[in-house]
Design a protein around this motif. Structure first.
Motif, PDB file in Angstrom:
ATOM      1  N   UNK A  71       0.916  -1.234  -0.026  1.00 31.96           N
ATOM      2  CA  UNK A  71       0.178   0.104  -0.011  1.00 31.96           C
ATOM      3  C   UNK A  71       0.756   1.095   0.135  1.00 31.96           C
ATOM      4  N   UNK A  72       0.440   2.388  -0.606  1.00 34.37           N
ATOM      5  CA  UNK A  72       1.223   3.657  -0.504  1.00 34.37           C
ATOM      6  C   UNK A  72       1.554   4.175   0.968  1.00 34.37           C
ATOM      7  N   UNK A  73       2.965   4.308   1.109  1.00 34.94           N
ATOM      8  CA  UNK A  73       3.178   4.765   2.618  1.00 34.94           C
ATOM      9  C   UNK A  73       3.770   3.475   3.072  1.00 34.94           C
ATOM     10  N   UNK A  74       3.603   2.036   2.515  1.00 32.85           N
ATOM     11  CA  UNK A  74       4.426   0.915   3.227  1.00 32.85           C
ATOM     12  C   UNK A  74       5.271   0.359   2.394  1.00 32.85           C
ATOM     13  N   UNK A  75       5.973   1.049   1.401  1.00 31.60           N
ATOM     14  CA  UNK A  75       7.160   0.454   0.532  1.00 31.60           C
ATOM     15  C   UNK A  75       8.317   0.105   1.284  1.00 31.60           C
ATOM     16  N   UNK A  76       8.451   0.558   2.329  1.00 28.07           N
ATOM     17  CA  UNK A  76       9.467  -0.119   3.309  1.00 28.07           C
ATOM     18  C   UNK A  76       9.398  -1.264   3.717  1.00 28.07           C
ATOM     19  N   UNK A  77       8.267  -2.099   3.651  1.00 22.91           N
ATOM     20  CA  UNK A  77       8.002  -3.395   3.867  1.00 22.91           C
ATOM     21  C   UNK A  77       8.312  -4.498   2.955  1.00 22.91           C
ATOM     22  N   UNK A  78       8.604  -4.056   1.842  1.00 14.99           N
ATOM     23  CA  UNK A  78       8.997  -4.949   0.665  1.00 14.99           C
ATOM     24  C   UNK A  78      10.200  -5.639   0.771  1.00 14.99           C
ATOM     25  N   UNK A  79      11.283  -5.274   1.357  1.00 19.73           N
ATOM     26  CA  UNK A  79      12.491  -6.461   1.614  1.00 19.73           C
ATOM     27  C   UNK A  79      11.949  -7.451   2.355  1.00 19.73           C
ATOM     28  N   UNK A  80      11.286  -7.108   3.560  1.00 19.46           N
ATOM     29  CA  UNK A  80      10.940  -8.269   4.556  1.00 19.46           C
ATOM     30  C   UNK A  80       9.973  -9.056   3.810  1.00 19.46           C
ATOM     31  N   UNK A  81       8.888  -8.741   3.479  1.00 22.38           N
ATOM     32  CA  UNK A  81       7.772  -9.520   2.588  1.00 22.38           C
ATOM     33  C   UNK A  81       8.448 -10.382   1.475  1.00 22.38           C
ATOM     34  N   UNK A  82       9.580  -9.851   0.663  1.00 20.73           N
ATOM     35  CA  UNK A  82      10.233 -10.445  -0.244  1.00 20.73           C
ATOM     36  C   UNK A  82      10.765 -11.530   0.299  1.00 20.73           C
ATOM     37  N   UNK A  83      11.605 -11.331   1.150  1.00 24.09           N
ATOM     38  CA  UNK A  83      12.633 -12.249   2.098  1.00 24.09           C
ATOM     39  C   UNK A  83      11.598 -13.634   2.511  1.00 24.09           C
ATOM     40  N   UNK A  84      10.293 -13.233   3.186  1.00 23.63           N
ATOM     41  CA  UNK A  84       9.687 -14.113   3.729  1.00 23.63           C
ATOM     42  C   UNK A  84       9.037 -15.067   2.560  1.00 23.63           C
ATOM     43  N   UNK A  85       8.398 -14.539   1.497  1.00 20.50           N
ATOM     44  CA  UNK A  85       8.007 -15.274   0.161  1.00 20.50           C
ATOM     45  C   UNK A  85       8.962 -16.187  -0.309  1.00 20.50           C
ATOM     46  N   UNK A  86      10.276 -15.534  -0.400  1.00 18.52           N
ATOM     47  CA  UNK A  86      11.404 -16.854  -0.715  1.00 18.52           C
ATOM     48  C   UNK A  86      11.730 -17.545  -0.080  1.00 18.52           C
ATOM     49  N   UNK A  87      11.987 -17.518   1.347  1.00 20.55           N
ATOM     50  CA  UNK A  87      12.086 -18.557   2.478  1.00 20.55           C
ATOM     51  C   UNK A  87      11.134 -19.678   2.103  1.00 20.55           C
ATOM     52  N   UNK A  88       9.764 -19.140   2.002  1.00 20.84           N
ATOM     53  CA  UNK A  88       8.801 -20.185   1.901  1.00 20.84           C
ATOM     54  C   UNK A  88       8.851 -21.019   0.745  1.00 20.84           C
ATOM     55  N   UNK A  89       9.566 -20.437  -0.538  1.00 22.13           N
ATOM     56  CA  UNK A  89       9.558 -20.979  -1.834  1.00 22.13           C
ATOM     57  C   UNK A  89      10.721 -21.847  -1.818  1.00 22.13           C
ATOM     58  N   UNK A  90      11.816 -21.576  -1.150  1.00 22.48           N
ATOM     59  CA  UNK A  90      12.825 -22.129  -1.205  1.00 22.48           C
ATOM     60  C   UNK A  90      12.789 -23.519  -0.121  1.00 22.48           C
ATOM     61  N   UNK A  91      11.972 -23.568   0.833  1.00 27.09           N
ATOM     62  CA  UNK A  91      11.507 -24.609   1.926  1.00 27.09           C
ATOM     63  C   UNK A  91      10.820 -25.718   1.024  1.00 27.09           C
ATOM     64  N   UNK A  92       9.481 -24.887   0.208  1.00 30.32           N
ATOM     65  CA  UNK A  92       8.785 -25.921  -0.713  1.00 30.32           C
ATOM     66  C   UNK A  92       9.401 -26.276  -1.607  1.00 30.32           C
ATOM     67  N   UNK A  93      10.680 -25.942  -2.216  1.00 29.51           N
ATOM     68  CA  UNK A  93      11.503 -26.305  -3.298  1.00 29.51           C
ATOM     69  C   UNK A  93      10.467 -25.901  -4.724  1.00 29.51           C
TER      70      UNK A  93
END
Length: 208
Positions: A71-93
């Motif tokens: 959301x507008x004003x929450x751009x600072x959350x993107x790195x943490x959100x992306x890291x969580x996404x990739x952590x889950x994807x890596x774990x699920x292969x």
């Protein structure tokens, strides 16, 4: 194929869902609300930062498409959100196609300049979003997950599906006059083409 689409009710994600269904894929549509008016999909409510939940959703899928937007004003959350996404994807292969932004691309005709820093493409009002896209790309670069970062043209907006687009590498796809655009519908075509036939590049630019 079984695909999980994150941000499935947004402008980009909803077009990815529509394109995937048209190609006969099984789609799990994940959004904050869990609501979807698209028939033929499994709609799920989910928070991308919930790694265990995402890992469970990704298990058994052929690919994940992430089309989430802060959301507008929450751009600072993107790195943490992306890291969580990739952590889950890596774990699920599971392979991930991240629909990102144009910010980390090279500016056409100016190879030493990122789109982020080119006022022809990034107005002050959109700079925070462009900065977030660069940070998101760097997270993808550094992570061990099987991931491709797809950067659309500078102007991405609803339009028509022509089925045509140009695919590039790390430089913004633009016309000779500098115009850079693509419809959300044709961006979705590019995403599904990458899902079905991976091009082997970690960073892909698409546009007309």
């Amino acid at each position: 194929m079984k695909l999980v689409v994150l941000g499935a009710t947004g402008m980009a994600g909803s077009r990815v869902v529509t394109e995937a269904l048209a190609r006969g894929h099984e789609v799990v549509a994940v959004s904050r609300s869990g609501a979807s008016d698209t028939s033929g999909v499994t709609s799920v409510q989910g928070d991308v930062t919930d790694v265990d939940r995402m890992k469970s959703l990704f298990a058994g899928s052929d690919a994940v498409v992430s089309a989430t937007r802060p959301r507008r004003g929450e751009e600072h959350t993107v790195p943490a959100t992306t890291t969580a996404l990739l952590d889950a994807a890596a774990a699920a292969r599971t392979r991930v196609v991240v629909v990102g932004g144009a910010g980390p691309l090279r500016s056409p005709g100016r190879p030493g300049l990122l789109v982020l820093d080119d006022p022809r493409y990034v107005e002050d009002a959109w700079r925070d979003a462009a900065v977030a896209s660069v940070e998101q790309f760097r997270v993808c670069q550094a992570h061990s997950a099987d991931c491709v970062y797809l950067s659309p043209a500078a102007v991405l907006e609803p339009g028509v599906r022509t089925g045509r687009y140009r695919r590039g590498g790390t430089t913004l796809v633009a016309d000779p006059d500098g115009t850079s655009r693509i419809s959300a519908e044709d961006m979705a075509v590019a995403v599904l083409d990458e899902v079905e036939k991976p091009g082997g590049q970690p960073h892909v630019a698409v546009g007309y």
